[in-house]
Design a protein around this motif. Sequence first.
Motif, PDB file in Angstrom:
ATOM      1  N   LEU A   1       0.853  -1.183   0.000  1.00  0.00           N
ATOM      2  CA  LEU A   1       0.000   0.000   0.000  1.00  0.00           C
ATOM      3  C   LEU A   1       0.894   1.240   0.000  1.00  0.00           C
ATOM      4  O   LEU A   1       1.808   1.352   0.837  1.00  0.00           O
ATOM      5  N   VAL A   2       0.644   2.153  -0.928  1.00  0.00           N
ATOM      6  CA  VAL A   2       1.489   3.333  -1.105  1.00  0.00           C
ATOM      7  C   VAL A   2       0.612   4.572  -1.079  1.00  0.00           C
ATOM      8  O   VAL A   2      -0.401   4.648  -1.784  1.00  0.00           O
ATOM      9  N   ILE A   3       1.015   5.561  -0.266  1.00  0.00           N
ATOM     10  CA  ILE A   3       0.391   6.887  -0.307  1.00  0.00           C
ATOM     11  C   ILE A   3       1.481   7.894  -0.654  1.00  0.00           C
ATOM     12  O   ILE A   3       2.617   7.782  -0.209  1.00  0.00           O
ATOM     13  N   ARG A   4       1.134   8.889  -1.492  1.00  0.00           N
ATOM     14  CA  ARG A   4       2.137   9.845  -1.976  1.00  0.00           C
ATOM     15  C   ARG A   4       1.593  11.267  -1.910  1.00  0.00           C
ATOM     16  O   ARG A   4       0.403  11.512  -2.105  1.00  0.00           O
ATOM     17  N   ARG A   5       2.525  12.182  -1.671  1.00  0.00           N
ATOM     18  CA  ARG A   5       2.279  13.622  -1.787  1.00  0.00           C
ATOM     19  C   ARG A   5       3.439  14.251  -2.542  1.00  0.00           C
ATOM     20  O   ARG A   5       4.579  13.798  -2.434  1.00  0.00           O
ATOM     21  N   ALA A   6       3.153  15.321  -3.250  1.00  0.00           N
ATOM     22  CA  ALA A   6       4.215  15.993  -4.004  1.00  0.00           C
ATOM     23  C   ALA A   6       4.882  17.098  -3.200  1.00  0.00           C
ATOM     24  O   ALA A   6       6.083  17.337  -3.344  1.00  0.00           O
ATOM     25  N   GLN A   7       4.128  17.780  -2.326  1.00  0.00           N
ATOM     26  CA  GLN A   7       4.643  19.001  -1.705  1.00  0.00           C
ATOM     27  C   GLN A   7       5.001  18.881  -0.233  1.00  0.00           C
ATOM     28  O   GLN A   7       5.980  19.470   0.217  1.00  0.00           O
ATOM     29  N   SER A   8       4.260  18.144   0.566  1.00  0.00           N
ATOM     30  CA  SER A   8       4.505  18.104   2.010  1.00  0.00           C
ATOM     31  C   SER A   8       4.570  16.674   2.501  1.00  0.00           C
ATOM     32  O   SER A   8       3.937  15.779   1.939  1.00  0.00           O
ATOM     33  N   ASP A   9       5.306  16.473   3.585  1.00  0.00           N
ATOM     34  CA  ASP A   9       5.486  15.131   4.122  1.00  0.00           C
ATOM     35  C   ASP A   9       4.260  14.708   4.921  1.00  0.00           C
ATOM     36  O   ASP A   9       3.442  15.532   5.356  1.00  0.00           O
ATOM     37  N   PHE A  10       4.137  13.399   5.104  1.00  0.00           N
ATOM     38  CA  PHE A  10       3.060  12.856   5.926  1.00  0.00           C
ATOM     39  C   PHE A  10       3.430  12.961   7.402  1.00  0.00           C
ATOM     40  O   PHE A  10       4.609  13.033   7.771  1.00  0.00           O
ATOM     41  N   SER A  11       2.425  12.927   8.265  1.00  0.00           N
ATOM     42  CA  SER A  11       2.648  12.986   9.702  1.00  0.00           C
ATOM     43  C   SER A  11       2.877  11.583  10.247  1.00  0.00           C
ATOM     44  O   SER A  11       2.624  10.576   9.578  1.00  0.00           O
ATOM     45  N   ALA A  12       3.341  11.554  11.502  1.00  0.00           N
ATOM     46  CA  ALA A  12       3.505  10.268  12.176  1.00  0.00           C
ATOM     47  C   ALA A  12       2.166   9.566  12.318  1.00  0.00           C
ATOM     48  O   ALA A  12       2.085   8.332  12.264  1.00  0.00           O
ATOM     49  N   ALA A  13       1.094  10.331  12.471  1.00  0.00           N
ATOM     50  CA  ALA A  13      -0.236   9.740  12.599  1.00  0.00           C
ATOM     51  C   ALA A  13      -0.655   9.041  11.307  1.00  0.00           C
ATOM     52  O   ALA A  13      -1.327   8.004  11.343  1.00  0.00           O
ATOM     53  N   ASP A  14      -0.257   9.596  10.169  1.00  0.00           N
ATOM     54  CA  ASP A  14      -0.593   8.952   8.891  1.00  0.00           C
ATOM     55  C   ASP A  14       0.115   7.606   8.764  1.00  0.00           C
ATOM     56  O   ASP A  14      -0.461   6.613   8.312  1.00  0.00           O
ATOM     57  N   GLY A  15       1.386   7.563   9.157  1.00  0.00           N
ATOM     58  CA  GLY A  15       2.112   6.297   9.121  1.00  0.00           C
ATOM     59  C   GLY A  15       1.526   5.289  10.087  1.00  0.00           C
ATOM     60  O   GLY A  15       1.440   4.090   9.784  1.00  0.00           O
ATOM     61  N   ALA A  16       1.106   5.779  11.280  1.00  0.00           N
ATOM     62  CA  ALA A  16       0.498   4.880  12.263  1.00  0.00           C
ATOM     63  C   ALA A  16      -0.818   4.320  11.740  1.00  0.00           C
ATOM     64  O   ALA A  16      -1.173   3.165  12.015  1.00  0.00           O
ATOM     65  N   LEU A  17      -1.550   5.129  10.979  1.00  0.00           N
ATOM     66  CA  LEU A  17      -2.814   4.648  10.405  1.00  0.00           C
ATOM     67  C   LEU A  17      -2.557   3.489   9.443  1.00  0.00           C
ATOM     68  O   LEU A  17      -3.291   2.488   9.453  1.00  0.00           O
ATOM     69  N   LEU A  18      -1.518   3.585   8.612  1.00  0.00           N
ATOM     70  CA  LEU A  18      -1.182   2.489   7.695  1.00  0.00           C
ATOM     71  C   LEU A  18      -0.868   1.218   8.479  1.00  0.00           C
ATOM     72  O   LEU A  18      -1.267   0.116   8.092  1.00  0.00           O
ATOM     73  N   ALA A  19      -0.125   1.357   9.577  1.00  0.00           N
ATOM     74  CA  ALA A  19       0.217   0.194  10.395  1.00  0.00           C
ATOM     75  C   ALA A  19      -1.034  -0.454  10.974  1.00  0.00           C
ATOM     76  O   ALA A  19      -1.123  -1.686  11.062  1.00  0.00           O
ATOM     77  N   ARG A  20      -2.005   0.356  11.362  1.00  0.00           N
ATOM     78  CA  ARG A  20      -3.249  -0.175  11.912  1.00  0.00           C
ATOM     79  C   ARG A  20      -4.100  -0.859  10.833  1.00  0.00           C
ATOM     80  O   ARG A  20      -4.819  -1.813  11.099  1.00  0.00           O
ATOM     81  N   LEU A  21      -3.984  -0.357   9.626  1.00  0.00           N
ATOM     82  CA  LEU A  21      -4.766  -0.933   8.530  1.00  0.00           C
ATOM     83  C   LEU A  21      -4.167  -2.234   8.003  1.00  0.00           C
ATOM     84  O   LEU A  21      -4.870  -3.048   7.395  1.00  0.00           O
ATOM     85  N   ALA A  22      -2.877  -2.441   8.235  1.00  0.00           N
ATOM     86  CA  ALA A  22      -2.173  -3.572   7.620  1.00  0.00           C
ATOM     87  C   ALA A  22      -2.815  -4.925   7.902  1.00  0.00           C
ATOM     88  O   ALA A  22      -2.992  -5.720   6.969  1.00  0.00           O
ATOM     89  N   PRO A  23      -3.180  -5.265   9.169  1.00  0.00           N
ATOM     90  CA  PRO A  23      -3.799  -6.584   9.393  1.00  0.00           C
ATOM     91  C   PRO A  23      -5.108  -6.758   8.625  1.00  0.00           C
ATOM     92  O   PRO A  23      -5.415  -7.847   8.139  1.00  0.00           O
ATOM     93  N   HIS A  24      -5.867  -5.681   8.518  1.00  0.00           N
ATOM     94  CA  HIS A  24      -7.133  -5.754   7.781  1.00  0.00           C
ATOM     95  C   HIS A  24      -6.878  -5.903   6.274  1.00  0.00           C
ATOM     96  O   HIS A  24      -7.602  -6.633   5.584  1.00  0.00           O
ATOM     97  N   LEU A  25      -5.839  -5.217   5.781  1.00  0.00           N
ATOM     98  CA  LEU A  25      -5.488  -5.356   4.371  1.00  0.00           C
ATOM     99  C   LEU A  25      -5.048  -6.783   4.068  1.00  0.00           C
ATOM    100  O   LEU A  25      -5.380  -7.332   3.009  1.00  0.00           O
ATOM    101  N   ALA A  26      -4.322  -7.406   4.992  1.00  0.00           N
ATOM    102  CA  ALA A  26      -3.884  -8.790   4.786  1.00  0.00           C
ATOM    103  C   ALA A  26      -5.077  -9.735   4.699  1.00  0.00           C
ATOM    104  O   ALA A  26      -5.096 -10.651   3.867  1.00  0.00           O
TER     105      ALA A  26
END
Length: 330
Positions: free
Chosen positions: A100-125
């Motif tokens: 799963l990949v999320i991208r932005r051109a201008q600004s970086d993602f927050s730590a909360a955005d990365g944590a959300l991906l980690a929480r979604l991972a088991p459900h994605l599996a």
Amino acid sequence: MAITRPDETDLLLPLHDGAHEQAPFTLFLQRLKRRVRADQAVLAVRAGQGEWRWLDSRIAPPPDQDHLTALRAHRVYAEEEGGYARLIRVDEPGGAAAVLVIRRAQSDFSAADGALLARLAPHLAIALRTRAALDHAATTASVVERAVSAGRIAWASFGADGRPLARSEVFAARGGSFGPIAADVAACVAERRPMVVSLRPKEAAAMLLIPLDLPRTPLATAPVALGLMALNAGPGDDAQPALLAALFGLTGSEARLAAAIAAGATLSDAATQLDLTIETTRNYSKRLFAKTRTRGQVDLVRLIGASPARFALGPFTPPAESEEGGSRPE
């Protein structure tokens, strides 16, 4: 960061339901893109040890094969080349994997955005495993359909009330419709024996009805009977002549004559079907019997019925014929 109640509705439900979408996970990716304010949210997937590919075929360039393969599962990666991105990989027991990949051109993602991906991972599996199982079942069903079609067999399954639960493509296309057969199905199941059922009384079409004793599943209605119908070659169907030509070194004309005889035609009938004179047909038949080492039409039909030529596969390109009527080596 825990998944919030709104996230359960906006992300988890579309994620799990996305395994059943024709374009898998489309709504989930749209919702995730909006949720993390990304310019892009995409999935790269692969089956077994195959190549990684984007689920959205419009995305270019193709994914970096070595890079995605090197990612460790359930770990969030940050990248800043050509913009900002977060990636997370998940694997399922059958061998399928997704990134799963999320991208932005201008600004970086927050730590909360990365944590959300980690929480979604088991459900994605879990969703990936569901989709992999569905794709495997669909592929298997396609192979079975191809196999029975190659054998010129049409099939339909019936419930206890006589209604068709499923049917093969060739049954629907060439078997046509049939009247109520609830009584026939009930008799077949009660007597535990095959029965012959007329599909269309005004035509010479019949179906063999066979009782089934399949294991029950919690959510699917198990069929109680299977209907089989033999199909003759349709107009312009040159698959069997192709196989006959390959098997016995026949010319195109000889192979078409052999196929006509195998379908039950007399030499006179075959001459009419193939637009040949009876004399030419007899000459072809003599060469045909000699090449196949058969003693006549009955022996030829028996030979073809026991050979791979009973299966119809692929288009027919007849061998080139020499002036003497023999096959010309390539």
